[in-house]
Design a protein around this motif. Structure first.
Motif, PDB file in Angstrom:
ATOM      1  N   GLY A   1      49.461  65.374  88.536  1.00  0.00           N
ATOM      2  CA  GLY A   1      50.459  66.060  87.506  1.00  0.00           C
ATOM      3  C   GLY A   1      51.788  66.479  88.634  1.00  0.00           C
ATOM      4  O   GLY A   1      52.615  66.231  88.723  1.00  0.00           O
TER       5      GLY A   1
ATOM      6  N   ARG B   1      37.192  56.503  84.854  1.00  0.00           N
ATOM      7  CA  ARG B   1      36.349  57.556  84.742  1.00  0.00           C
ATOM      8  C   ARG B   1      35.498  57.740  86.456  1.00  0.00           C
ATOM      9  O   ARG B   1      35.622  56.591  87.246  1.00  0.00           O
ATOM     10  CB  ARG B   1      34.785  57.305  83.979  1.00  0.00           C
ATOM     11  CG  ARG B   1      35.096  57.471  82.595  1.00  0.00           C
ATOM     12  CD  ARG B   1      36.287  58.301  81.985  1.00  0.00           C
ATOM     13  NE  ARG B   1      36.339  58.118  80.143  1.00  0.00           N
ATOM     14  CZ  ARG B   1      37.463  57.693  79.548  1.00  0.00           C
ATOM     15  NH1 ARG B   1      38.197  57.611  80.486  1.00  0.00           N
ATOM     16  NH2 ARG B   1      37.822  57.622  78.780  1.00  0.00           N
TER      17      ARG B   1
ATOM     18  N   LEU C   1      46.995  62.248  81.311  1.00  0.00           N
ATOM     19  CA  LEU C   1      45.555  61.709  81.847  1.00  0.00           C
ATOM     20  C   LEU C   1      44.046  62.134  81.373  1.00  0.00           C
ATOM     21  O   LEU C   1      43.718  61.729  80.460  1.00  0.00           O
ATOM     22  CB  LEU C   1      46.153  61.931  83.640  1.00  0.00           C
ATOM     23  CG  LEU C   1      44.671  61.437  84.254  1.00  0.00           C
ATOM     24  CD1 LEU C   1      44.218  59.404  83.646  1.00  0.00           C
ATOM     25  CD2 LEU C   1      44.715  61.109  85.287  1.00  0.00           C
ATOM     26  N   LEU C   2      44.739  63.351  80.901  1.00  0.00           N
ATOM     27  CA  LEU C   2      43.523  64.075  80.150  1.00  0.00           C
ATOM     28  C   LEU C   2      42.704  63.640  79.194  1.00  0.00           C
ATOM     29  O   LEU C   2      41.953  63.448  78.787  1.00  0.00           O
ATOM     30  CB  LEU C   2      43.729  65.540  80.437  1.00  0.00           C
ATOM     31  CG  LEU C   2      43.403  66.394  81.349  1.00  0.00           C
ATOM     32  CD1 LEU C   2      44.161  68.784  80.893  1.00  0.00           C
ATOM     33  CD2 LEU C   2      41.596  66.772  81.846  1.00  0.00           C
TER      34      LEU C   2
ATOM     35  N   VAL D   1      42.998  60.561  77.688  1.00  0.00           N
ATOM     36  CA  VAL D   1      42.338  59.163  78.105  1.00  0.00           C
ATOM     37  C   VAL D   1      41.342  59.204  78.638  1.00  0.00           C
ATOM     38  O   VAL D   1      40.069  58.546  78.076  1.00  0.00           O
ATOM     39  CB  VAL D   1      43.319  58.966  79.409  1.00  0.00           C
ATOM     40  CG1 VAL D   1      42.263  57.876  79.645  1.00  0.00           C
ATOM     41  CG2 VAL D   1      45.239  58.330  78.767  1.00  0.00           C
ATOM     42  N   VAL D   2      40.533  60.582  79.646  1.00  0.00           N
ATOM     43  CA  VAL D   2      39.835  60.452  79.858  1.00  0.00           C
ATOM     44  C   VAL D   2      39.007  61.365  78.970  1.00  0.00           C
ATOM     45  O   VAL D   2      37.568  60.811  78.370  1.00  0.00           O
ATOM     46  CB  VAL D   2      39.936  61.951  81.203  1.00  0.00           C
ATOM     47  CG1 VAL D   2      38.571  62.129  81.381  1.00  0.00           C
ATOM     48  CG2 VAL D   2      40.997  60.981  82.441  1.00  0.00           C
ATOM     49  N   GLN D   3      39.886  62.011  77.536  1.00  0.00           N
ATOM     50  CA  GLN D   3      38.261  62.703  76.997  1.00  0.00           C
ATOM     51  C   GLN D   3      38.162  61.731  75.950  1.00  0.00           C
ATOM     52  O   GLN D   3      37.279  62.136  75.284  1.00  0.00           O
ATOM     53  CB  GLN D   3      39.528  63.889  76.207  1.00  0.00           C
ATOM     54  CG  GLN D   3      38.716  65.379  77.169  1.00  0.00           C
ATOM     55  CD  GLN D   3      40.254  66.211  76.860  1.00  0.00           C
ATOM     56  OE1 GLN D   3      40.490  66.234  75.796  1.00  0.00           O
ATOM     57  NE2 GLN D   3      39.993  66.858  77.901  1.00  0.00           N
TER      58      GLN D   3
ATOM     59  N   THR E   1      41.417  56.864  87.874  1.00  0.00           N
ATOM     60  CA  THR E   1      40.751  58.853  87.238  1.00  0.00           C
ATOM     61  C   THR E   1      40.426  58.154  85.251  1.00  0.00           C
ATOM     62  O   THR E   1      39.555  58.599  84.947  1.00  0.00           O
ATOM     63  CB  THR E   1      41.386  60.275  86.703  1.00  0.00           C
ATOM     64  OG1 THR E   1      42.054  59.856  88.277  1.00  0.00           O
ATOM     65  CG2 THR E   1      41.109  61.420  86.704  1.00  0.00           C
ATOM     66  N   ALA E   2      41.490  57.280  85.396  1.00  0.00           N
ATOM     67  CA  ALA E   2      41.120  56.757  83.762  1.00  0.00           C
ATOM     68  C   ALA E   2      40.161  56.133  83.971  1.00  0.00           C
ATOM     69  O   ALA E   2      39.440  56.045  82.749  1.00  0.00           O
ATOM     70  CB  ALA E   2      42.576  55.884  83.125  1.00  0.00           C
TER      71      ALA E   2
ATOM     72  N   ALA F   1      43.693  65.597  87.355  1.00  0.00           N
ATOM     73  CA  ALA F   1      45.163  64.895  86.468  1.00  0.00           C
ATOM     74  C   ALA F   1      45.748  65.707  86.773  1.00  0.00           C
ATOM     75  O   ALA F   1      46.811  65.855  87.478  1.00  0.00           O
ATOM     76  CB  ALA F   1      43.873  65.489  84.953  1.00  0.00           C
ATOM     77  N   CYS F   2      45.480  67.104  86.990  1.00  0.00           N
ATOM     78  CA  CYS F   2      46.506  68.388  87.973  1.00  0.00           C
ATOM     79  C   CYS F   2      47.125  67.775  88.828  1.00  0.00           C
ATOM     80  O   CYS F   2      48.835  67.268  89.089  1.00  0.00           O
ATOM     81  CB  CYS F   2      46.267  69.417  88.200  1.00  0.00           C
ATOM     82  SG  CYS F   2      45.420  70.731  86.443  1.00  0.00           S
TER      83      CYS F   2
ATOM     84  N   LEU G   1      51.917  63.581  82.338  1.00  0.00           N
ATOM     85  CA  LEU G   1      51.037  62.815  82.502  1.00  0.00           C
ATOM     86  C   LEU G   1      49.285  63.651  82.460  1.00  0.00           C
ATOM     87  O   LEU G   1      48.522  62.985  82.274  1.00  0.00           O
ATOM     88  CB  LEU G   1      51.776  62.866  84.266  1.00  0.00           C
ATOM     89  CG  LEU G   1      52.458  61.395  84.657  1.00  0.00           C
ATOM     90  CD1 LEU G   1      51.623  60.499  84.155  1.00  0.00           C
ATOM     91  CD2 LEU G   1      53.687  60.852  83.911  1.00  0.00           C
ATOM     92  N   THR G   2      49.576  64.718  83.522  1.00  0.00           N
ATOM     93  CA  THR G   2      48.650  65.707  83.532  1.00  0.00           C
ATOM     94  C   THR G   2      47.843  65.550  81.876  1.00  0.00           C
ATOM     95  O   THR G   2      46.583  65.343  82.097  1.00  0.00           O
ATOM     96  CB  THR G   2      48.674  67.521  84.397  1.00  0.00           C
ATOM     97  OG1 THR G   2      49.409  66.532  85.379  1.00  0.00           O
ATOM     98  CG2 THR G   2      46.729  67.514  83.970  1.00  0.00           C
TER      99      THR G   2
ATOM    100  N   LEU H   1      45.710  57.960  89.613  1.00  0.00           N
ATOM    101  CA  LEU H   1      45.550  58.076  87.455  1.00  0.00           C
ATOM    102  C   LEU H   1      45.047  56.981  87.196  1.00  0.00           C
ATOM    103  O   LEU H   1      44.145  57.109  86.179  1.00  0.00           O
ATOM    104  CB  LEU H   1      47.373  57.903  86.668  1.00  0.00           C
ATOM    105  CG  LEU H   1      47.246  58.364  85.687  1.00  0.00           C
ATOM    106  CD1 LEU H   1      48.548  58.832  84.986  1.00  0.00           C
ATOM    107  CD2 LEU H   1      47.619  56.347  84.641  1.00  0.00           C
TER     108      LEU H   1
ATOM    109  N   LEU I   1      53.864  67.349  84.381  1.00  0.00           N
ATOM    110  CA  LEU I   1      52.578  68.222  83.061  1.00  0.00           C
ATOM    111  C   LEU I   1      52.648  67.450  81.888  1.00  0.00           C
ATOM    112  O   LEU I   1      51.005  67.028  81.787  1.00  0.00           O
ATOM    113  CB  LEU I   1      53.401  69.358  82.560  1.00  0.00           C
ATOM    114  CG  LEU I   1      53.185  70.679  83.427  1.00  0.00           C
ATOM    115  CD1 LEU I   1      53.828  71.514  82.380  1.00  0.00           C
ATOM    116  CD2 LEU I   1      51.829  71.247  82.658  1.00  0.00           C
TER     117      LEU I   1
END
Lengths: 759, 150, 133
Positions: free
Chosen positions: B10, B48, A693-694, A696-698, B45-46, B6-7, A689-690, B42, A687
């Motif tokens: 995880g 983009r 990552l979210l 980072v992406v934002q 995704t990072a 991202a999920c 990590l998720t 990861l 969780l």
């Protein structure tokens, strides 16, 4: 030829030793050639940036003080190396010995010529390491190993303190360039960190120079081969602490705490060393305690500020190096020729070893400070310096008087003990007839002893050429420093005469005094060495307890600690922004990618729950293939291709290996509680990590590097495949590292697989 | 789409860590393989996911005319994949060797736990383990165990 | 494994796969491919070869020892990087020779061949030793 305590040395000499003597000899003459320039007040040096980001520069600088030390190190080093070539003749580890010896000498030279404080520290540690190897040279003896370890632990603990002091010095704003210190940074002495800097640097110097209460390692270090004792424990390494104090004198000296601490520590060390020197039967131990006394005297005098006091310290340093090296080497000869160095078993060597006797006679006369010897001048100037000391002239003079008196008595013991009387052939280990050692072994002591007379008669040679530049490089002054053969009838002369008288009395009454001292020492409730042993035992026991608790061998426990620490430590600061990250609306959903993600999730489920190896392998390839397709979908054909290929090869390897391993089901079932806990922890980490990552992406993306690569890929690097161009051109050093890792991993695997050779 | 990926990342991590924590060394290798995949995803995704065109400069042009996918994470991942492959292979062979030596791949069994206790004599429990395993194991495994002894 | 079909098919396939691998290696600078992918493809070919014919035949077929191939690869990469040193530039700077923009030979290409050899050597080393056991 007798068998010595240090292994099977045969007749003849070690050719390696003889040849390698050229190294210190050449260095000695090099330094000698710098003499004239130094005397004119010039400074010789080289400067080379090493790690500028750490303020570490490879800068060496030769001023008066460095020159004095460098000459002592290389000069005595030459004789010690020459001496060892005969002393260790035929020893099966002589190559190792000479390597350690010269490596030590070079570290010591680096130490005394370094102009950068960090460089000085590096060399300081170098001397610690090589002295450890040299003390423990006789590595088959448990006592030697233990003594070497003791020396190493004490001096390297001091080394750590010194490093701390160096870092604090930087924090307090002082320069790490030693030559800057002369120009006085008065601010440092009023800096709030000053007491800590002073304490840390003093600790380093005290441990290295065997000051009370860290003195105990020095007598124990006598388990080293005797030439090593002469080199390390009389002339060079123990003087490193003194050198450090001298160097720090202009920067840190002059405060009340400096003077008080140095005078107190040095005084106690000098007295304690002098008193203990009367007791032992082992000649080397006697010398070790007199060395301790000399180091104490030096420290005590460095507490002072006046030119006289510092001149006394520098002069005595030279006096001591000359006579002590000669004595050590001569006693090594006695040990080598007779097989013993116990006072009560030696006698009458004056007739059978005349050259050695001559060397010892010259050395002990200098040591006890007889007129016409260099030691006399040293003692005169010592009393003059003590009386010129600003804060505690009475104490300093009294300590010097007593220490010198006891030295005189010890000098008498050292000479009359082995050389007068008659040779007693006691048992099988000692030879019937004793002769002088080969020339390599008497030349050094004789020359060093002879220098004691030469400088005693013509002190002007050293005073203007060596002592004055040395003193001025730590204490800039105007007045000329002159050593003369006779100062006239004054208080120092009176004290000198008084010293000789007390010394004679002590020598004559030595049996009674020795017995009293021995009983006195034996009845002490606590010794410094006992504290050392106690703390060592305590450390080892607690280290074992702690290690057994943390490093209990359980992979599960290690991983648990790592994962839990990571999860908690990263989540903690992250928790605050978690809400905004999770509440942001998701982007457009791509049906193909979503389907792939679901497929991968299912494959993960197979891997986790699989009870059979083949099922797990299948799941694993499903995951790999799914991810490869994701790569392809998001514009990464290169990695999709590589991923698929790697997946194929992994399956081949896994199948090859796994079928030879036990089935998963064979493993013992874990308790439900443990599995639930592991699962929760793993989920929490996932969780985390998720959410990261979210987050980072934002955040906005920095495309600087990508833009550069895109723009220059074809124009500069002539490649249309940007990913490949990055790998083989822009970042090819990384790729180089990577293929090295791959080859090494394969190499290690092949080595593991190869059938062991031999029985 | 990033949310879903991202999920997935995880999930990959959680599954990998769970497998690694299990104490069964074979599962540990599976976990390592999974975590490698997770990290690669990861990184991707990072970097983009807006653009789906591969980062290739068209043959007729000297520079890019259209935006393409981020090349930097791709280069990183390419390196990571190969390194991860090398590590998994090495670990597999280490397991193979360990099994021949210790007779078990359960990290909670005695040979693994006791190795640390006896500081200098760590080979001794292994010898015992080999003697214990021989009646249970298949002929092939006995040969392997024999390898370890010679 | 004793299977006539596998053996026959392998003989055909290995050659084809190896040719494909070289194709990937050479086109890597402009199209998807490159040293890593090529080495992995070649590794797969040899894995097939080993499974069909056993490690001994493969060893004779490749002549060089796998570790030698790997070392050769590292040496090639280092040499490609060192070429820049000769003209006074820093290690691994790309150097190019040739007429025109489209037909160039450069050290990055040689470096990629080094990568190919190193990775292939590593794979072969593990594969063959594993099969020997």
């Amino acid at each position: 030829m007798a068998k010595t305590a240090h292994g099977e040395s045969g007749p003849g000499y070690s050719r390696l030793g003889l040849v390698s003597t050229l190294l210190p000899a050449a260095l000695f003459f090099f330094f000698l050639s710098c003499w004239a320039a130094i005397q004119r007040g010039e400074v010789v040096g080289i400067d080379f940036p090493w790690m500028p980001s750490l303020d570490l520069a490879l800068s060496f600088r030769l001023d008066g003080l460095s020159l004095l030390f460098a000459l002592i190190v290389t000069g005595i080093g030459t004789f010690v190396s020459l001496y060892s070539s005969a002393y260790l003749a035929g020893h099966h580890h002589s190559g190792r010995f000479f390597f350690f010896l010269h490596a030590f000498m070079l570290s010591m030279l680096g130490l005394v010529t370094a102009d950068n404080l960090l460089l000085l520290f590096l060399c300081w540690e170098g001397t610690t390491v090589f002295s450890y190897l040299l003390i423990g040279f006789d590595h088959e003896s448990a006592v030697a190993r233990e003594n070497a370890r003791q020396g190493l632990l004490v001096t390297s603990a001091g080394g750590l303190a010194l490093l701390l002091g160096i870092l604090l010095l930087k924090i307090a704003g002082a320069s790490w360039t030693i030559s800057d210190w002369l120009h006085g940074e008065q601010l440092l002495r009023e800096h709030p960190l000053y007491p800590f800097i002073f304490a840390a640097i003093l600790l380093g110097a005290m441990t290295k120079s065997a000051q009370f209460p860290f003195h105990f390692w020095l007598p124990n270090a006598m388990s080293a081969p005797t030439p090593i004792s002469a080199f390390l424990h009389a002339a060079t390494m123990v003087k490193a602490g003194i050198y450090l104090l001298m160097r720090c004198h202009p920067l840190l000296g002059g405060t009340f705490s400096w003077t008080f601490t140095l005078v107190a520590v040095g005084g106690v060390t000098a007295l304690w060393g002098a008193v203990q020197a009367l007791g032992p039967m082992d000649l080397k131990r006697v010398l070790a305690y007199t060395t301790m006394m000399a180091l104490g005297i030096l420290t005590m005098f460095l507490g002072g500020q006046s030119t006289e006091t510092l001149t006394a310290a520098v002069t005595f340093l030279m006096v001591h190096a000359l006579y002590k090296a000669a004595l050590f080497l001569a006693i090594g000869s006695i040990d080598h020729q007779t097989g013993t160095r116990q006072l009560d078993r030696l006698g009458g060597l004056g007739r059978s070893m005349p050259l050695t006797a001559l060397a010892v006679a010259a050395a002990v006369l200098s040591m006890s400070g007889f007129p016409l010897f260099f030691g006399f001048i040293g003692k005169e100037i010592m009393y003059a310096g003590a009386l010129a000391e600003e804060l505690f002239p009475g104490f300093t003079a009294t300590v010097a008087l007593f220490a010198n008196a006891l030295m005189t008595a010890v000098a008498a013991i050292l000479f009359f003990g082995p050389f007068t009387g008659s040779w007693i052939h006691t048992n099988e280990t000692t030879p019937m007839r004793v002769v002088d050692p080969p020339w390599q072994m008497w030349l050094g002591p004789l020359l060093l002893g002879g220098l004691g007379i030469l400088f005693g008669i013509i002190p002007e040679w050293v005073s203007s050429a060596l002592i004055e530049p040395a003193v001025f490089s730590i204490h800039p002054g105007r007045e000329e420093i002159r050593l003369v053969i006779f100062h006239g009838f004054n208080l120092p002369l009176l004290l000198s005469m008084f010293t000789l008288t007390i010394g004679a009395v002590v020598y004559l009454r030595r049996l009674v005094i020795c017995r009293t001292i021995q009983t006195g020492i034996a009845s002490l409730p606590l010794s410094a060495e006992m504290c050392y042993a106690g703390s060592l035992t305590w450390f080892l026991r607690n280290a074992e307890v702690v290690t057994n608790r943390i490093q209990n061998g359980s992979l599960h426990w290690y991983l648990l600690v790592i994962v839990a620490t990571m999860t908690v430590a990263v989540s903690w600061p992250w928790l605050g922004s978690l809400k905004s990250v999770l509440l942001r609306p998701a982007g457009a959903i791509d049906p193909t990618a979503t389907a792939l993600a679901l497929f991968i999730a299912a494959a993960i489920g197979v891997v986790v729950t699989a009870g059979k190896r083949l099922a797990a392998i299948g799941g694993l390839s499903g995951v790999g293939a799914g991810i490869a397709l994701l790569f392809l979908l998001y514009g990464a054909p290169d990695i999709a291709l590589t991923q698929l290929l790697v997946e194929t090869l992994t399956i081949i390897f896994v199948s090859l290996v796994l079928l030879r391993l036990p089935p998963i089901v064979q493993a013992r079932k874990r308790s439900n509680r443990r599995r639930a806990f592991d699962g929760l922890l793993a989920l929490a980490a996932g969780l985390l990590l998720t959410s990261l990552l979210l987050g980072v992406v934002q955040a906005p993306l920095d495309r600087g590097l990508t833009d550069f690569f895109e723009a220059n890929s074809f124009l500069q690097a002539h490649g249309r495949n940007i990913v490949n161009v990055i790998l083989v051109d822009f970042r090819s050093l990384d790729t180089m590292g990577e293929i090295i890792v791959v080859v090494l991993a394969a190499w290690a695997a092949v080595t593991l697989l190869r059938k062991p050779k031999g029985p | 789409m990033e949310t879903i990926l991202a999920c997935l990342v995880g999930l990959l991590f959680a599954a990998a860590l769970y497998l690694m924590l299990s104490g069964v060394l074979v599962k540990f290798v599976f976990g390592l393989a999974l975590i490698g995949n997770g990290i690669n995803l990861l990184i991707l995704t990072a970097g983009r996911l807006q653009h789906r065109a591969p980062p290739l400069i068209p043959a007729e042009n000297r520079i890019l005319s259209e935006p393409v996918a981020n090349a930097l994470p791709q280069a990183l991942i390419l390196t990571a994949i190969v390194i991860g492959f090398a590590m998994v292979t090495f670990l597999l062979i280490l397991l193979y060797r360990t099994y021949a030596y210790a007779g078990t791949l359960d990290a909670d069994e005695r040979p693994f736990l006791e190795e640390w206790r006896e500081d200098d004599s760590c080979s001794e429990p292994f010898v015992q383990a080999q003697q214990e395993i021989s009646p249970l194991s298949s002929p092939r495994e006995t040969i392997l165990a024999g390898d370890g002894r010679t | 494994m004793e299977s006539v079909i596998l053996k026959t098919a392998t003989r055909l396939m290995v050659g084809l796969i190896l040719i494909f691998s070289f194709y990937l290696l050479l086109r890597g600078h402009h199209e998807p491919g490159g040293g890593f992918a090529a080495a992995l493809v070649a590794g797969t070919a040899f894995a097939l070869f080993v499974i069909a014919e056993g490690p001994a035949k493969v060893r004779t077929a490749i002549r060089l020892r796998p570790t030698t191939i790997a070392m050769l690869g590292l040496a090639t990469a280092v040499a490609a990087g060192s070429a820049a040193l000769l003209s006074g530039q820093s290690f691994l700077t790309g150097m190019w020779w040739g007429p025109g923009e489209e037909l160039l030979i450069g050290t990055p290409l040689i470096f990629d061949i080094g990568v190919f050899l190193a990775v292939l050597g590593a794979i072969l080393a593990v594969l063959l030793t594993l099969e020997d056991n």
